[in-house]
Write an enzyme that holds these catalytic residues in place. Structure first.
Site, PDB file in Angstrom:
ATOM      1  N   HIS A 152       0.831  -1.203   0.000  1.00  0.00           N
ATOM      2  CA  HIS A 152       0.000   0.000   0.000  1.00  0.00           C
ATOM      3  C   HIS A 152       0.870   1.259   0.000  1.00  0.00           C
ATOM      4  O   HIS A 152       0.573   2.232  -0.704  1.00  0.00           O
ATOM      5  CB  HIS A 152      -0.907   0.027   1.237  1.00  0.00           C
ATOM      6  CG  HIS A 152      -1.923  -1.069   1.265  1.00  0.00           C
ATOM      7  ND1 HIS A 152      -1.864  -2.106   2.159  1.00  0.00           N
ATOM      8  CD2 HIS A 152      -3.025  -1.288   0.507  1.00  0.00           C
ATOM      9  CE1 HIS A 152      -2.900  -2.911   1.971  1.00  0.00           C
ATOM     10  NE2 HIS A 152      -3.609  -2.448   0.966  1.00  0.00           N
ATOM     11  N   LYS A 167      -1.511  -6.600  -8.480  1.00  0.00           N
ATOM     12  CA  LYS A 167      -1.797  -7.920  -7.887  1.00  0.00           C
ATOM     13  C   LYS A 167      -3.250  -8.296  -8.153  1.00  0.00           C
ATOM     14  O   LYS A 167      -3.567  -9.440  -8.444  1.00  0.00           O
ATOM     15  CB  LYS A 167      -1.519  -7.929  -6.388  1.00  0.00           C
ATOM     16  CG  LYS A 167      -1.765  -9.308  -5.755  1.00  0.00           C
ATOM     17  CD  LYS A 167      -1.459  -9.329  -4.277  1.00  0.00           C
ATOM     18  CE  LYS A 167      -2.544  -8.686  -3.472  1.00  0.00           C
ATOM     19  NZ  LYS A 167      -3.805  -9.507  -3.453  1.00  0.00           N
ATOM     20  N   ASP A 168      -4.138  -7.315  -8.055  1.00  0.00           N
ATOM     21  CA  ASP A 168      -5.548  -7.512  -8.394  1.00  0.00           C
ATOM     22  C   ASP A 168      -5.766  -7.033  -9.831  1.00  0.00           C
ATOM     23  O   ASP A 168      -6.496  -6.066 -10.073  1.00  0.00           O
ATOM     24  CB  ASP A 168      -6.432  -6.745  -7.421  1.00  0.00           C
ATOM     25  CG  ASP A 168      -6.272  -7.242  -5.993  1.00  0.00           C
ATOM     26  OD1 ASP A 168      -6.695  -8.373  -5.718  1.00  0.00           O
ATOM     27  OD2 ASP A 168      -5.711  -6.508  -5.168  1.00  0.00           O
TER      28      ASP A 168
END
Length: 283
Positions: A37, A151-152
Site C-alpha cells: 500500500h 496484484k488484483d
C-alpha cells in the site's frame, strides 16, 4: 496528516485544493496496510499534489460473510504507519452508511464479460461490490488519478472499464506488484498465514515464474496442465484455478498470437486463506 470520517468536510477541502489548480490522487484501500500500500501512495505522491488514502472495508464485495468478519482491521495501526512513513496525506475513513447512505447494496454493472471469469466465477457479486464502492469513492473524492496494484489485475481492468462506462473523469494508474523477500505477493491476508504457510506460499510465485518460462516454448494448455499437476503434489496449498488469459479481455486463450499480451492468473488456498497472484507472460 488529516483524517476525514465524513464526506462533506473532505469534499470542501478537495474543492479548496482544486480551486488552487492542484491535482488529487486517490489510493483506495481496505486497511491492514503494508509496504505494498505504501508503494501505491508513494507513486501517487509523485504524480499528484494531494493524495487521499481511503481506508474502508467494503461489505458489498464479500460473497462470504465469514471472510468479511475475519478481514483484518486495525485503523490505529494503519494511521500510525501512514504518519510515520509519509507526509501530507489525507485519510478518508467513512462508515458504510456515510459512504453508501441508508441502503448498503451493490449496483449492477455490465463490465462486458470482465466480471464473469476467474475471480468473478468463484466470488458471486464480487465485482458489482467493487464497482459500487469505487464509484462512491470517485464521486466523493473526485480524484484526477487513482492508483491500484497489479496484484488484483482483474480488478484493475474492471475499474478501467467502470470509468469508461460511467464517464467518470479519473485516470486509472496500475502499479507493479510488491513482493516479500520470498516472492510472495504482499497482501493484507498474508498476516493471517501461519509462519509455515507463509513460507510455503512462496511456491505460488515460483510456479508462476516457471510457467512463464514454459509459455515461451509450450502451448497454453500444456502450461495449465503442468501447473495443476505441480499443485496436486503440494501438501500445503490447494489450487482453486490457474488460467492464461488475454491481458486486455481476460479471456482464456486457445493459442498464442503475435502482438498480443498475456498474463497467467492464479488463486490458491493455504488452509482457509485465499491467495491470488499473476504475472505478465513473455510471448
Amino acid at each position: 496528516m488529516q483524517v476525514f470520517r465524513e464526506k462533506q468536510p473532505l469534499i470542501q477541502a478537495i474543492q479548496k485544493i482544486k480551486s488552487e489548480g492542484k491535482s488529487i490522487g486517490l489510493v483506495p484501500t481496505m486497511g491492514a496496510l503494508h509496504e505494498g500500500h505504501l508503494s501505491l501512495v508513494k507513486n501517487a505522491q509523485k504524480d499528484s499534489d494531494q493524495v487521499v488514502v481511503s481506508i474502508f472495508v467494503n461489505p458489498t464485495q464479500f460473497d462470504n460473510p465469514e471472510d468479511l468478519e475475519k478481514y483484518p482491521r486495525n485503523l490505529e495501526k494503519d494511521l500510525e504507519l501512514l504518519e510515520n512513513e509519509l507526509s501530507n496525506i489525507w485519510v478518508f475513513t467513512p462508515t458504510a452508511n456515510e459512504l453508501y447512505g441508508e441502503t448498503i447494496s451493490s449496483q449492477n454493472f455490465d463490465f462486458e464479460g470482465l466480471e464473469s471469469v476467474m475471480e468473478g466465477e468463484y466470488r458471486t457479486g464480487h465485482f458489482d461490490g467493487v464497482g459500487t464502492v469505487v464509484k462512491h469513492l470517485f464521486e466523493a473524492v473526485t480524484p484526477d488519478k487513482a492508483f491500484f496494484g497489479e496484484k488484483d489485475f482483474q480488478q484493475l481492468q474492471i475499474i478501467r472499464k467502470l470509468t469508461e462506462k460511467t464517464g467518470l473523469p479519473v485516470e486509472i494508474i496500475g502499479c507493479p506488484i510488491l513482493r516479500e523477500e520470498s516472492g510472495l505477493a504482499r497482501s493484507s491476508r498474508n498476516e493471517r498465514l501461519s509462519s509455515q504457510n507463509r513460507k510455503e506460499a512462496a511456491f505460488i510465485y515460483e510456479t508462476l515464474k516457471d510457467a512463464n518460462q514454459l509459455f515461451g516454448t509450450e502451448s497454453a494448455d500444456y502450461v495449465v496442465n503442468w501447473v495443476e499437476n505441480k499443485f496436486q503434489n503440494n501438501q500445503f496449498l490447494k489450487l482453486e484455478y490457474f488460467e492464461i488469459a488475454d491481458s486486455e479481455t481476460l479471456k482464456k486463450i486457445n493459442q498464442k498470437e503475435k502482438g498480443k499480451q498475456y498474463r497467467a492468473f492464479i488463486a490458491a488456498y493455504a488452509d482457509d486463506i485465499r491467495l491470488i497472484d499473476n504475472i505478465a507472460l513473455d510471448n
